[in-house]
Design a protein around this motif. Structure first.
Motif, PDB file in Angstrom:
ATOM      1  N   LEU A  83      -3.767   3.491   3.307  1.00 25.52           N
ATOM      2  CA  LEU A  83      -2.461   3.901   3.810  1.00 25.52           C
ATOM      3  C   LEU A  83      -1.652   2.696   4.300  1.00 25.52           C
ATOM      4  O   LEU A  83      -2.157   1.829   5.007  1.00 25.52           O
ATOM      5  N   ALA A  84      -0.374   2.675   3.924  1.00 25.47           N
ATOM      6  CA  ALA A  84       0.530   1.632   4.404  1.00 25.47           C
ATOM      7  C   ALA A  84       0.749   1.758   5.903  1.00 25.47           C
ATOM      8  O   ALA A  84       0.599   2.843   6.484  1.00 25.47           O
ATOM      9  N   MET A 112       0.852  -1.202   0.000  1.00 26.13           N
ATOM     10  CA  MET A 112       0.000   0.000   0.000  1.00 26.13           C
ATOM     11  C   MET A 112       0.890   1.256   0.000  1.00 26.13           C
ATOM     12  O   MET A 112       2.081   1.203   0.343  1.00 26.13           O
ATOM     13  N   PRO A 113       0.352   2.395  -0.408  1.00 23.89           N
ATOM     14  CA  PRO A 113       1.161   3.615  -0.514  1.00 23.89           C
ATOM     15  C   PRO A 113       1.641   4.102   0.859  1.00 23.89           C
ATOM     16  O   PRO A 113       0.869   4.124   1.821  1.00 23.89           O
ATOM     17  N   THR A 114       2.901   4.482   0.922  1.00 22.33           N
ATOM     18  CA  THR A 114       3.432   5.019   2.172  1.00 22.33           C
ATOM     19  C   THR A 114       3.032   6.477   2.379  1.00 22.33           C
ATOM     20  O   THR A 114       3.142   7.000   3.491  1.00 22.33           O
ATOM     21  N   VAL A 115       2.586   7.126   1.300  1.00 27.90           N
ATOM     22  CA  VAL A 115       2.068   8.491   1.406  1.00 27.90           C
ATOM     23  C   VAL A 115       0.736   8.555   0.661  1.00 27.90           C
ATOM     24  O   VAL A 115       0.642   8.118  -0.489  1.00 27.90           O
ATOM     25  N   VAL A 116      -0.276   9.091   1.328  1.00 27.02           N
ATOM     26  CA  VAL A 116      -1.561   9.395   0.698  1.00 27.02           C
ATOM     27  C   VAL A 116      -1.799  10.888   0.870  1.00 27.02           C
ATOM     28  O   VAL A 116      -1.656  11.421   1.981  1.00 27.02           O
ATOM     29  N   ILE A 117      -2.132  11.572  -0.223  1.00 23.87           N
ATOM     30  CA  ILE A 117      -2.400  13.009  -0.157  1.00 23.87           C
ATOM     31  C   ILE A 117      -3.775  13.266  -0.772  1.00 23.87           C
ATOM     32  O   ILE A 117      -4.028  12.908  -1.923  1.00 23.87           O
ATOM     33  N   ASP A 118      -4.648  13.879   0.034  1.00 28.87           N
ATOM     34  CA  ASP A 118      -5.981  14.228  -0.477  1.00 28.87           C
ATOM     35  C   ASP A 118      -5.989  15.634  -1.050  1.00 28.87           C
ATOM     36  O   ASP A 118      -5.533  16.588  -0.407  1.00 28.87           O
ATOM     37  N   ARG A 172      -1.630   1.073  12.352  1.00 28.32           N
ATOM     38  CA  ARG A 172      -0.667   1.479  11.322  1.00 28.32           C
ATOM     39  C   ARG A 172       0.434   2.392  11.872  1.00 28.32           C
ATOM     40  O   ARG A 172       1.403   2.666  11.183  1.00 28.32           O
ATOM     41  N   GLU A 173       0.267   2.871  13.112  1.00 21.66           N
ATOM     42  CA  GLU A 173       1.107   3.954  13.629  1.00 21.66           C
ATOM     43  C   GLU A 173       1.266   5.024  12.548  1.00 21.66           C
ATOM     44  O   GLU A 173       2.363   5.476  12.207  1.00 21.66           O
TER      45      GLU A 173
END
Length: 337
Positions: free
Chosen positions: A248-249, A227-233, A274-275
Protein backbone atom coordinates in the motif's frame (compact mmCIF):
# COMPACT_ATOMS: atom_id res chain seq x y z
CA UNK A 1 -41.64 -27.70 -6.26
CA UNK A 2 -38.16 -29.19 -6.60
CA UNK A 3 -35.46 -27.99 -4.20
CA UNK A 4 -31.72 -28.67 -3.87
CA UNK A 5 -30.43 -28.52 -0.26
CA UNK A 6 -26.92 -28.57 1.16
CA UNK A 7 -27.55 -31.03 4.01
CA UNK A 8 -24.04 -30.94 5.47
CA UNK A 9 -20.67 -29.89 4.06
CA UNK A 10 -20.03 -31.97 0.95
CA UNK A 11 -23.59 -33.27 0.65
CA UNK A 12 -26.32 -31.94 -1.66
CA UNK A 13 -29.74 -33.57 -1.96
CA UNK A 14 -32.77 -32.98 -4.18
CA UNK A 15 -36.16 -32.91 -2.52
CA UNK A 16 -39.63 -31.47 -2.87
CA UNK A 17 -41.39 -28.73 -0.94
CA UNK A 18 -44.64 -26.83 -1.18
CA UNK A 19 -44.47 -23.71 -3.32
CA UNK A 20 -44.38 -20.60 -1.07
CA UNK A 21 -47.65 -19.00 -0.02
CA UNK A 22 -47.01 -15.30 -0.50
CA UNK A 23 -47.04 -13.28 2.72
CA UNK A 24 -47.99 -9.59 2.87
CA UNK A 25 -45.08 -7.39 1.79
CA UNK A 26 -43.46 -10.19 -0.19
CA UNK A 27 -43.18 -11.07 -3.87
CA UNK A 28 -43.11 -14.50 -5.51
CA UNK A 29 -40.42 -15.33 -8.06
CA UNK A 30 -40.18 -18.18 -10.55
CA UNK A 31 -36.43 -18.81 -10.67
CA UNK A 32 -34.87 -18.87 -14.15
CA UNK A 33 -31.11 -18.60 -13.52
CA UNK A 34 -28.84 -19.30 -10.56
CA UNK A 35 -25.23 -18.11 -10.58
CA UNK A 36 -22.87 -20.18 -8.44
CA UNK A 37 -20.71 -17.99 -6.25
CA UNK A 38 -17.85 -18.39 -3.79
CA UNK A 39 -20.27 -18.38 -0.86
CA UNK A 40 -22.05 -21.43 -2.29
CA UNK A 41 -18.75 -23.23 -2.88
CA UNK A 42 -17.42 -22.35 0.59
CA UNK A 43 -20.69 -23.52 2.17
CA UNK A 44 -20.31 -26.84 0.35
CA UNK A 45 -16.72 -27.07 1.62
CA UNK A 46 -17.74 -26.17 5.16
CA UNK A 47 -15.55 -23.05 5.31
CA UNK A 48 -18.17 -20.28 5.04
CA UNK A 49 -18.51 -17.98 8.10
CA UNK A 50 -22.00 -17.11 9.39
CA UNK A 51 -23.42 -20.38 8.07
CA UNK A 52 -25.54 -23.27 9.36
CA UNK A 53 -26.93 -26.48 7.83
CA UNK A 54 -29.13 -27.68 6.24
CA UNK A 55 -29.47 -24.76 3.84
CA UNK A 56 -30.86 -24.14 0.37
CA UNK A 57 -28.08 -22.22 -1.38
CA UNK A 58 -28.32 -19.61 -4.13
CA UNK A 59 -28.55 -15.81 -4.10
CA UNK A 60 -27.29 -14.76 -7.57
CA UNK A 61 -30.69 -15.04 -9.16
CA UNK A 62 -32.77 -14.03 -12.15
CA UNK A 63 -36.47 -14.68 -12.19
CA UNK A 64 -39.89 -14.15 -13.70
CA UNK A 65 -42.14 -12.17 -11.38
CA UNK A 66 -45.22 -14.25 -10.49
CA UNK A 67 -46.67 -11.96 -7.82
CA UNK A 68 -45.31 -8.45 -7.18
CA UNK A 69 -46.95 -8.10 -3.79
CA UNK A 70 -47.17 -4.41 -2.93
CA UNK A 71 -44.12 -3.34 -4.99
CA UNK A 72 -45.14 -0.26 -7.03
CA UNK A 73 -44.29 -0.22 -10.73
CA UNK A 74 -43.72 -3.97 -11.09
CA UNK A 75 -45.87 -6.20 -13.28
CA UNK A 76 -46.57 -9.92 -13.27
CA UNK A 77 -44.44 -11.71 -15.86
CA UNK A 78 -41.58 -9.21 -16.04
CA UNK A 79 -37.95 -10.26 -15.68
CA UNK A 80 -36.36 -9.22 -12.39
CA UNK A 81 -33.54 -9.75 -10.00
CA UNK A 82 -33.51 -8.68 -6.35
CA UNK A 83 -31.23 -7.50 -3.57
CA UNK A 84 -30.65 -10.67 -1.52
CA UNK A 85 -29.74 -8.94 1.75
CA UNK A 86 -32.85 -8.88 3.94
CA UNK A 87 -32.43 -5.95 6.33
CA UNK A 88 -34.46 -5.01 9.41
CA UNK A 89 -35.01 -1.35 8.51
CA UNK A 90 -34.60 0.03 12.05
CA UNK A 91 -31.04 -0.67 13.32
CA UNK A 92 -28.24 1.92 13.32
CA UNK A 93 -26.92 0.74 9.94
CA UNK A 94 -30.35 0.83 8.28
CA UNK A 95 -31.11 4.24 9.75
CA UNK A 96 -27.76 5.44 8.38
CA UNK A 97 -28.51 4.32 4.82
CA UNK A 98 -26.32 1.20 5.02
CA UNK A 99 -28.80 -1.70 4.84
CA UNK A 100 -26.04 -3.87 3.34
CA UNK A 101 -24.46 -4.16 6.81
CA UNK A 102 -27.68 -4.29 8.85
CA UNK A 103 -27.14 -5.48 12.42
CA UNK A 104 -29.86 -8.12 11.91
CA UNK A 105 -29.13 -8.94 8.27
CA UNK A 106 -30.40 -12.17 6.77
CA UNK A 107 -28.62 -12.98 3.52
CA UNK A 108 -30.66 -15.13 1.16
CA UNK A 109 -28.97 -18.49 0.69
CA UNK A 110 -26.74 -17.96 3.74
CA UNK A 111 -28.87 -17.15 6.81
CA UNK A 112 -32.17 -18.06 5.13
CA UNK A 113 -32.97 -20.55 2.38
CA UNK A 114 -32.06 -19.34 -1.09
CA UNK A 115 -32.96 -19.81 -4.71
CA UNK A 116 -31.93 -23.37 -5.62
CA UNK A 117 -35.61 -24.07 -6.06
CA UNK A 118 -38.31 -23.48 -8.62
CA UNK A 119 -39.94 -20.64 -6.64
CA UNK A 120 -38.75 -18.17 -4.02
CA UNK A 121 -40.52 -15.61 -1.85
CA UNK A 122 -38.63 -12.36 -1.16
CA UNK A 123 -39.45 -8.94 0.35
CA UNK A 124 -41.10 -6.96 -2.44
CA UNK A 125 -39.19 -3.73 -1.63
CA UNK A 126 -35.96 -5.51 -2.67
CA UNK A 127 -37.10 -6.23 -6.25
CA UNK A 128 -34.97 -4.78 -9.07
CA UNK A 129 -36.35 -4.19 -12.59
CA UNK A 130 -34.72 -6.25 -15.35
CA UNK A 131 -34.38 -3.18 -17.62
CA UNK A 132 -34.42 -5.42 -20.71
CA UNK A 133 -31.43 -7.51 -19.65
CA UNK A 134 -31.38 -11.26 -20.25
CA UNK A 135 -31.77 -13.79 -17.43
CA UNK A 136 -28.06 -14.60 -17.68
CA UNK A 137 -27.18 -10.92 -17.29
CA UNK A 138 -29.58 -10.40 -14.41
CA UNK A 139 -28.10 -13.33 -12.48
CA UNK A 140 -24.70 -11.61 -12.68
CA UNK A 141 -25.85 -8.23 -11.36
CA UNK A 142 -25.43 -9.18 -7.67
CA UNK A 143 -21.80 -10.40 -7.80
CA UNK A 144 -20.82 -7.45 -9.96
CA UNK A 145 -22.57 -5.12 -7.51
CA UNK A 146 -20.32 -6.43 -4.74
CA UNK A 147 -17.33 -5.38 -6.83
CA UNK A 148 -18.89 -2.01 -7.61
CA UNK A 149 -19.55 -1.44 -3.91
CA UNK A 150 -15.93 -2.21 -3.01
CA UNK A 151 -14.72 0.30 -5.59
CA UNK A 152 -17.14 2.90 -4.26
CA UNK A 153 -15.95 2.25 -0.69
CA UNK A 154 -12.38 2.87 -1.87
CA UNK A 155 -13.47 6.12 -3.56
CA UNK A 156 -11.34 5.23 -6.58
CA UNK A 157 -10.32 8.28 -8.60
CA UNK A 158 -9.25 8.59 -12.26
CA UNK A 159 -5.55 7.94 -12.74
CA UNK A 160 -5.02 5.97 -9.53
CA UNK A 161 -3.24 2.63 -9.48
CA UNK A 162 -5.58 0.01 -7.98
CA UNK A 163 -4.20 -3.39 -6.99
CA UNK A 164 -6.86 -6.12 -6.91
CA UNK A 165 -5.69 -9.30 -5.21
CA UNK A 166 -7.72 -12.34 -6.23
CA UNK A 167 -8.99 -12.91 -9.75
CA UNK A 168 -12.11 -14.89 -8.95
CA UNK A 169 -15.55 -13.62 -10.03
CA UNK A 170 -15.72 -10.95 -7.30
CA UNK A 171 -12.17 -9.78 -8.00
CA UNK A 172 -12.93 -9.58 -11.71
CA UNK A 173 -15.93 -7.39 -10.98
CA UNK A 174 -13.78 -5.12 -8.83
CA UNK A 175 -11.32 -4.79 -11.71
CA UNK A 176 -14.12 -3.89 -14.13
CA UNK A 177 -15.54 -1.14 -11.94
CA UNK A 178 -12.12 0.23 -10.98
CA UNK A 179 -11.46 0.54 -14.73
CA UNK A 180 -14.83 2.22 -15.25
CA UNK A 181 -13.88 4.68 -12.47
CA UNK A 182 -10.77 5.61 -14.47
CA UNK A 183 -8.11 3.70 -12.57
CA UNK A 184 -5.15 1.74 -13.91
CA UNK A 185 -5.79 -1.79 -12.66
CA UNK A 186 -3.18 -4.28 -11.48
CA UNK A 187 -4.39 -7.87 -11.01
CA UNK A 188 -2.58 -10.27 -8.67
CA UNK A 189 -3.30 -13.97 -8.29
CA UNK A 190 -1.57 -17.34 -8.01
CA UNK A 191 -3.47 -18.85 -10.94
CA UNK A 192 -1.90 -18.13 -14.36
CA UNK A 193 -5.13 -19.03 -16.19
CA UNK A 194 -7.07 -16.46 -14.17
CA UNK A 195 -4.42 -13.82 -14.86
CA UNK A 196 -4.55 -14.61 -18.58
CA UNK A 197 -8.34 -14.15 -18.40
CA UNK A 198 -7.81 -10.71 -16.83
CA UNK A 199 -5.42 -9.64 -19.56
CA UNK A 200 -7.22 -11.16 -22.55
CA UNK A 201 -10.88 -10.74 -21.62
CA UNK A 202 -10.95 -7.71 -19.32
CA UNK A 203 -7.97 -5.87 -20.83
CA UNK A 204 -6.36 -5.39 -17.41
CA UNK A 205 -3.22 -3.33 -17.86
CA UNK A 206 -0.91 -5.23 -15.50
CA UNK A 207 -0.94 -8.75 -14.04
CA UNK A 208 1.31 -10.26 -11.37
CA UNK A 209 1.66 -13.94 -10.52
CA UNK A 210 2.20 -13.85 -6.77
CA UNK A 211 3.86 -17.27 -6.77
CA UNK A 212 6.55 -16.41 -9.29
CA UNK A 213 7.22 -12.73 -8.64
CA UNK A 214 8.79 -10.18 -6.36
CA UNK A 215 5.41 -8.55 -5.93
CA UNK A 216 6.59 -5.42 -4.14
CA UNK A 217 9.31 -4.91 -6.74
CA UNK A 218 6.91 -5.28 -9.66
CA UNK A 219 4.42 -2.90 -8.05
CA UNK A 220 7.14 -0.32 -7.49
CA UNK A 221 8.17 -0.59 -11.14
CA UNK A 222 4.58 -0.26 -12.41
CA UNK A 223 3.78 2.72 -10.18
CA UNK A 224 7.07 4.58 -10.59
CA UNK A 225 7.97 3.81 -6.99
CA UNK A 226 4.75 5.14 -5.47
CA UNK A 227 2.97 1.78 -4.88
CA UNK A 228 -0.81 1.47 -5.39
CA UNK A 229 -2.94 4.08 -3.66
CA UNK A 230 -5.76 1.53 -3.44
CA UNK A 231 -5.42 -2.16 -2.58
CA UNK A 232 -8.54 -4.33 -2.63
CA UNK A 233 -8.52 -7.92 -1.40
CA UNK A 234 -10.90 -10.40 -3.01
CA UNK A 235 -9.17 -13.60 -1.87
CA UNK A 236 -10.63 -14.19 1.57
CA UNK A 237 -7.24 -15.74 2.36
CA UNK A 238 -5.57 -14.79 5.66
CA UNK A 239 -2.02 -14.96 4.34
CA UNK A 240 -2.89 -12.82 1.32
CA UNK A 241 -4.77 -10.28 3.42
CA UNK A 242 -2.01 -9.91 6.01
CA UNK A 243 0.70 -9.77 3.35
CA UNK A 244 -0.90 -7.04 1.28
CA UNK A 245 -0.43 -4.23 3.79
CA UNK A 246 3.14 -3.90 2.52
CA UNK A 247 1.93 -3.12 -1.01
CA UNK A 248 0.00 0.00 0.00
CA UNK A 249 1.16 3.51 -0.87
CA UNK A 250 1.61 6.09 1.85
CA UNK A 251 -1.77 7.71 2.37
CA UNK A 252 -3.48 4.78 0.65
CA UNK A 253 -6.70 2.84 1.25
CA UNK A 254 -6.96 -0.90 1.81
CA UNK A 255 -10.41 -2.45 1.30
CA UNK A 256 -11.29 -5.99 2.33
CA UNK A 257 -14.02 -7.44 0.15
CA UNK A 258 -12.89 -11.01 0.77
CA UNK A 259 -13.73 -12.58 4.13
CA UNK A 260 -11.90 -15.19 6.18
CA UNK A 261 -12.40 -16.64 9.66
CA UNK A 262 -9.26 -15.56 11.52
CA UNK A 263 -7.35 -12.50 12.74
CA UNK A 264 -5.92 -9.70 10.65
CA UNK A 265 -2.28 -9.28 11.67
CA UNK A 266 -0.36 -6.17 10.67
CA UNK A 267 2.81 -4.37 11.72
CA UNK A 268 1.45 -1.32 13.48
CA UNK A 269 4.49 0.88 12.67
CA UNK A 270 4.29 -0.01 8.95
CA UNK A 271 0.57 0.75 8.87
CA UNK A 272 0.87 3.87 11.01
CA UNK A 273 3.67 5.52 9.05
CA UNK A 274 1.54 5.32 5.91
CA UNK A 275 -1.43 7.02 7.61
CA UNK A 276 -3.33 4.30 5.78
CA UNK A 277 -7.05 3.60 5.83
CA UNK A 278 -8.37 0.06 6.36
CA UNK A 279 -11.99 -0.70 5.66
CA UNK A 280 -14.29 -3.62 4.94
CA UNK A 281 -16.84 -3.79 2.14
CA UNK A 282 -19.91 -5.91 2.74
CA UNK A 283 -22.56 -6.86 0.19
CA UNK A 284 -23.95 -4.00 -1.92
CA UNK A 285 -26.74 -1.41 -2.02
CA UNK A 286 -29.45 -0.55 -4.52
CA UNK A 287 -27.18 2.24 -5.79
CA UNK A 288 -24.57 -0.39 -6.70
CA UNK A 289 -27.15 -2.66 -8.38
CA UNK A 290 -28.35 0.27 -10.49
CA UNK A 291 -24.76 1.23 -11.39
CA UNK A 292 -24.10 -2.33 -12.60
CA UNK A 293 -27.29 -2.44 -14.69
CA UNK A 294 -26.48 0.93 -16.30
CA UNK A 295 -22.94 -0.26 -17.04
CA UNK A 296 -24.27 -3.42 -18.69
CA UNK A 297 -26.81 -1.49 -20.77
CA UNK A 298 -24.13 1.00 -21.86
CA UNK A 299 -21.76 -1.77 -22.95
CA UNK A 300 -19.14 -1.00 -20.30
CA UNK A 301 -19.39 -4.54 -18.88
CA UNK A 302 -20.00 -7.72 -20.87
CA UNK A 303 -21.45 -10.17 -18.34
CA UNK A 304 -21.41 -13.07 -20.79
CA UNK A 305 -17.60 -13.02 -20.54
CA UNK A 306 -17.84 -14.50 -17.06
CA UNK A 307 -19.96 -17.57 -17.83
CA UNK A 308 -17.60 -20.51 -18.41
CA UNK A 309 -19.85 -23.40 -17.36
CA UNK A 310 -23.57 -23.99 -17.87
CA UNK A 311 -25.82 -26.73 -16.45
CA UNK A 312 -29.49 -27.49 -15.90
CA UNK A 313 -30.94 -27.56 -12.40
CA UNK A 314 -31.04 -31.38 -12.49
CA UNK A 315 -27.27 -31.53 -13.17
CA UNK A 316 -26.14 -29.31 -10.27
CA UNK A 317 -25.72 -32.05 -7.66
CA UNK A 318 -23.39 -34.11 -9.86
CA UNK A 319 -21.39 -31.15 -11.18
CA UNK A 320 -21.08 -29.01 -8.06
CA UNK A 321 -17.96 -30.54 -6.51
CA UNK A 322 -16.04 -30.24 -9.79
CA UNK A 323 -16.43 -26.44 -9.66
CA UNK A 324 -14.15 -26.38 -6.60
CA UNK A 325 -11.13 -27.47 -8.65
CA UNK A 326 -9.01 -24.68 -10.18
CA UNK A 327 -8.04 -27.14 -12.91
CA UNK A 328 -11.55 -26.91 -14.35
CA UNK A 329 -11.16 -23.19 -15.09
CA UNK A 330 -14.48 -22.11 -13.61
CA UNK A 331 -15.11 -18.40 -13.57
CA UNK A 332 -18.89 -18.52 -13.29
CA UNK A 333 -21.13 -21.57 -13.46
CA UNK A 334 -24.69 -20.72 -14.50
CA UNK A 335 -27.70 -22.91 -13.71
CA UNK A 336 -30.75 -22.88 -15.96
CA UNK A 337 -34.01 -23.70 -14.17
Amino acid sequence: MKVLTCITPGKLEYGTADAPQVKPGNALLKIKRIGICGTDLHAFEGTQPFFSYPRVLGHELAAELVDAGDAPGFEKGESVTFIPYFNCGHCIACRSGKPNCCVNIQVCGVHTDGGMAEYLQVPSHLLVHGEGLSFDELALVEPLAIGAHGVRRANVQPGEFVLVIGAGPIGLGIMEFARIAGATVIAADVNPQRLAFCKNNLKVAHTINVKDSNVAGELAAITNGDMPTVVIDATGNQKAINGAFQYLAHGGRYVLVGLQRDEIIVSHPEFHKREATLMSSRNATREDFEHVIRSMKNGLVDPQTYITHRVTFDQVKDQFESWLSPANGVIKAMVEV
